[in-house]
Design an enzyme around this catalytic site. Structure first.
Site, PDB file in Angstrom:
ATOM      1  N   TRP A 100       0.815  -1.218   0.000  1.00 40.10           N
ATOM      2  CA  TRP A 100       0.000   0.000   0.000  1.00 40.10           C
ATOM      3  C   TRP A 100       0.839   1.254   0.000  1.00 40.10           C
ATOM      4  O   TRP A 100       0.444   2.275  -0.579  1.00 40.10           O
ATOM      5  CB  TRP A 100      -1.000  -0.019   1.161  1.00 40.10           C
ATOM      6  CG  TRP A 100      -1.955  -1.168   1.025  1.00 40.10           C
ATOM      7  CD1 TRP A 100      -2.057  -2.253   1.842  1.00 40.10           C
ATOM      8  CD2 TRP A 100      -2.918  -1.367  -0.025  1.00 40.10           C
ATOM      9  NE1 TRP A 100      -3.026  -3.111   1.375  1.00 40.10           N
ATOM     10  CE2 TRP A 100      -3.571  -2.594   0.242  1.00 40.10           C
ATOM     11  CE3 TRP A 100      -3.292  -0.633  -1.147  1.00 40.10           C
ATOM     12  CZ2 TRP A 100      -4.573  -3.104  -0.582  1.00 40.10           C
ATOM     13  CZ3 TRP A 100      -4.296  -1.136  -1.972  1.00 40.10           C
ATOM     14  CH2 TRP A 100      -4.924  -2.349  -1.683  1.00 40.10           C
ATOM     15  N   ASP A 167      -1.940   6.367   6.547  1.00 38.50           N
ATOM     16  CA  ASP A 167      -2.971   5.490   5.979  1.00 38.50           C
ATOM     17  C   ASP A 167      -3.318   4.467   7.051  1.00 38.50           C
ATOM     18  O   ASP A 167      -2.506   3.608   7.395  1.00 38.50           O
ATOM     19  CB  ASP A 167      -2.423   4.798   4.718  1.00 38.50           C
ATOM     20  CG  ASP A 167      -3.390   3.747   4.145  1.00 38.50           C
ATOM     21  OD1 ASP A 167      -4.483   3.545   4.723  1.00 38.50           O
ATOM     22  OD2 ASP A 167      -3.042   3.130   3.116  1.00 38.50           O
ATOM     23  N   LYS A 191     -12.688  -2.156   6.007  1.00 35.15           N
ATOM     24  CA  LYS A 191     -12.003  -3.223   6.731  1.00 35.15           C
ATOM     25  C   LYS A 191     -12.433  -3.268   8.189  1.00 35.15           C
ATOM     26  O   LYS A 191     -12.793  -4.312   8.698  1.00 35.15           O
ATOM     27  CB  LYS A 191     -10.496  -3.049   6.614  1.00 35.15           C
ATOM     28  CG  LYS A 191     -10.050  -3.516   5.251  1.00 35.15           C
ATOM     29  CD  LYS A 191      -8.753  -2.990   4.776  1.00 35.15           C
ATOM     30  CE  LYS A 191      -8.568  -3.417   3.329  1.00 35.15           C
ATOM     31  NZ  LYS A 191      -7.786  -2.494   2.541  1.00 35.15           N
TER      32      LYS A 191
HETATM   33  C1  LIG Z   1      -7.207  -1.999   1.543  1.00 36.93           C
HETATM   34  C2  LIG Z   1      -6.188  -0.957   1.739  1.00 36.93           C
HETATM   35  C3  LIG Z   1      -6.077   0.143   0.877  1.00 36.93           C
HETATM   36  C4  LIG Z   1      -6.911   0.285  -0.376  1.00 36.93           C
HETATM   37  O1  LIG Z   1      -8.219   0.559  -0.078  1.00 36.93           O
HETATM   38  P1  LIG Z   1      -9.321   0.798  -1.223  1.00 36.93           P
HETATM   39  O2  LIG Z   1     -10.462   1.327  -0.423  1.00 36.93           O
HETATM   40  O3  LIG Z   1      -9.558  -0.509  -1.868  1.00 36.93           O
HETATM   41  O4  LIG Z   1      -8.789   1.790  -2.164  1.00 36.93           O
HETATM   42  C5  LIG Z   1      -5.137   1.100   1.170  1.00 36.93           C
HETATM   43  N1  LIG Z   1      -4.346   1.003   2.244  1.00 36.93           N
HETATM   44  C6  LIG Z   1      -4.410  -0.043   3.090  1.00 36.93           C
HETATM   45  C7  LIG Z   1      -3.514  -0.099   4.267  1.00 36.93           C
HETATM   46  C8  LIG Z   1      -5.340  -1.048   2.866  1.00 36.93           C
HETATM   47  O5  LIG Z   1      -5.400  -2.085   3.706  1.00 36.93           O
END
Ligand SMILES: *Cc1c(COP(=O)(O)O)cnc(C)c1O
Length: 357
Positions: A100, A167, A191
């Protein structure tokens, strides 16, 4: 029968919230229509929208200094929006801890930003969180709080003199964090805090100033969304509604310290099952950097992995197949996974080992 769902994302939701949404689905609070079927400009929707923002801030203990934004495009659109809005012509520094961050780095490079990767654990398959020192004059410093695929997590964020961007997609609302250096804290909520379609951002006022001064398209501009309370265009109304239920659920549980206690307990139990398996199971991440959210491991005899996943499914547990990059097994044990469910997995692991060791 509901399965025990260890999927990495979108992921399992608290069953009581699904029930609540189900009850309100055709008839929201006796109004005779659903929340999905009305304008985002109505008072009814606005109440949900603004209360979700308030509660999200309450959970992290944030005040006026931060704005909440509800955006679409997932966490991935932020990889580009961040440099677009916040790069100032100087160097933008990234700690590279997995897939990521690599994607975030790539998007910044596409935009022609001067990107510097100040540390990386790529040479060891991202199995640890590298030490990092960001410089004092970068435009911003960027990290990923929890690395969903490799199962590593910052226990503490690095101190920075420059705005820190985090993030937090895969450990969102899972624990309290120290916001003293954080200028932007964001994630997709699918998530750990809801369903797909919604990204939630906590952005500090000085970052909105940066954004305001930029000449970029409206939909990509933080300042525009902030001025319009994330109602510049039609937001992901149902995702916001679900997110609101999650915020209430977390507050009712006692907030982020309480959920963190539960998460810690769950993770300890699962890591113990790996560590006490006499080498049958092998964890991917270094112990000191292990994630409380995503537990990635292999079976020393790799050929047993597909059998493990198949037999787990037969026992009512899904979503355990590891990411294709690492192979093996990954159990995502986000907020909505209960201690009981983790115990069930641990018992399964023990029985499986007995059978095949
Ligand atoms: C899943 C994830 C993303 C991407 O998320 P999307 O909503 O699919 O764009 C980005 N960063 C992390 C740490 C993730 O686990």
């Amino acid at each position: 029968m509901r399965k025990i769902n260890f999927s990495a994302g979108p992921s399992t939701l608290p069953q009581e919230l699904l029930k609540e949404a189900q009850e309100q689905l055709c008839d929201y609070k006796g109004l005779g229509y659903s929340i999905m079927e009305i304008s985002h400009r109505t008072k009814i929707f606005e109440e949900v929208h603004f209360d979700a923002m308030r509660k999200a801030k309450e959970l992290y203990g944030l005040g006026e200094e931060y704005e909440v934004l509800f955006l679409q495009g997932g966490a991935s659109l932020q990889f580009a929006m961040i440099p677009m809005n916040l790069a100032m012509g100087g160097v933008c520094e990234y700690a590279n801890t997995g897939v990521w961050t690599k994607k975030a780095i790539k998007e910044a490079q596409i935009l022609g930003v001067d990107v510097k990767v100040v540390s990386s654990s790529e040479e060891e398959k991202f199995s640890y969180i590298p030490k990092v020192e960001f410089s004092d004059n970068a435009d911003y410093a960027y990290i990923c709080s929890n690395n969903t695929i490799y199962g590593t997590q910052y226990k503490k964020y690095p101190k920075t003199k420059v705005p820190l961007i985090v993030d937090a997609s895969s450990d969102f609302f899972s624990r309290k964090v120290d916001f003293s250096d954080i200028a932007l804290f964001y994630g997709g909520v699918q998530k750990n805090a809801g369903i797909s379609g919604l990204a939630c951002l906590f952005i500090r006022q000085d970052m909105l100033e940066r954004s305001r001064a930029k000449n970029i398209p409206s939909m990509l501009k933080y300042a525009i969304h902030a001025e319009n309370n994330s109602l510049f265009n039609t937001p992901a109304t149902f995702a916001i509604y679900m997110f609101h239920l999650e915020m209430q659920w977390l507050l009712n549980l006692g907030g982020l310290d309480e959920i963190n206690k539960k998460n810690t307990q769950k993770a300890q139990l699962l890591y113990e099952s790996i560590d006490l398996s006499e080498g049958f199971y092998k964890g991917h991440a270094r112990k000191e950097d292990r994630s409380l959210m995503n537990v990635s491991f292999n079976i020393a005899n790799n050929e047993l992995e597909s059998i493990f996943i198949k037999e787990a499914e037969e026992a009512g547990m899904i979503g355990l197949k590891g990411h294709r990059i690492l192979g093996g097994i990954r159990a995502s044990i986000y907020n909505a996974i209960t201690l009981e469910q983790v115990k069930t997995l641990c018992e399964f692991m023990k029985a499986f080992r007995k059978k095949y060791a």
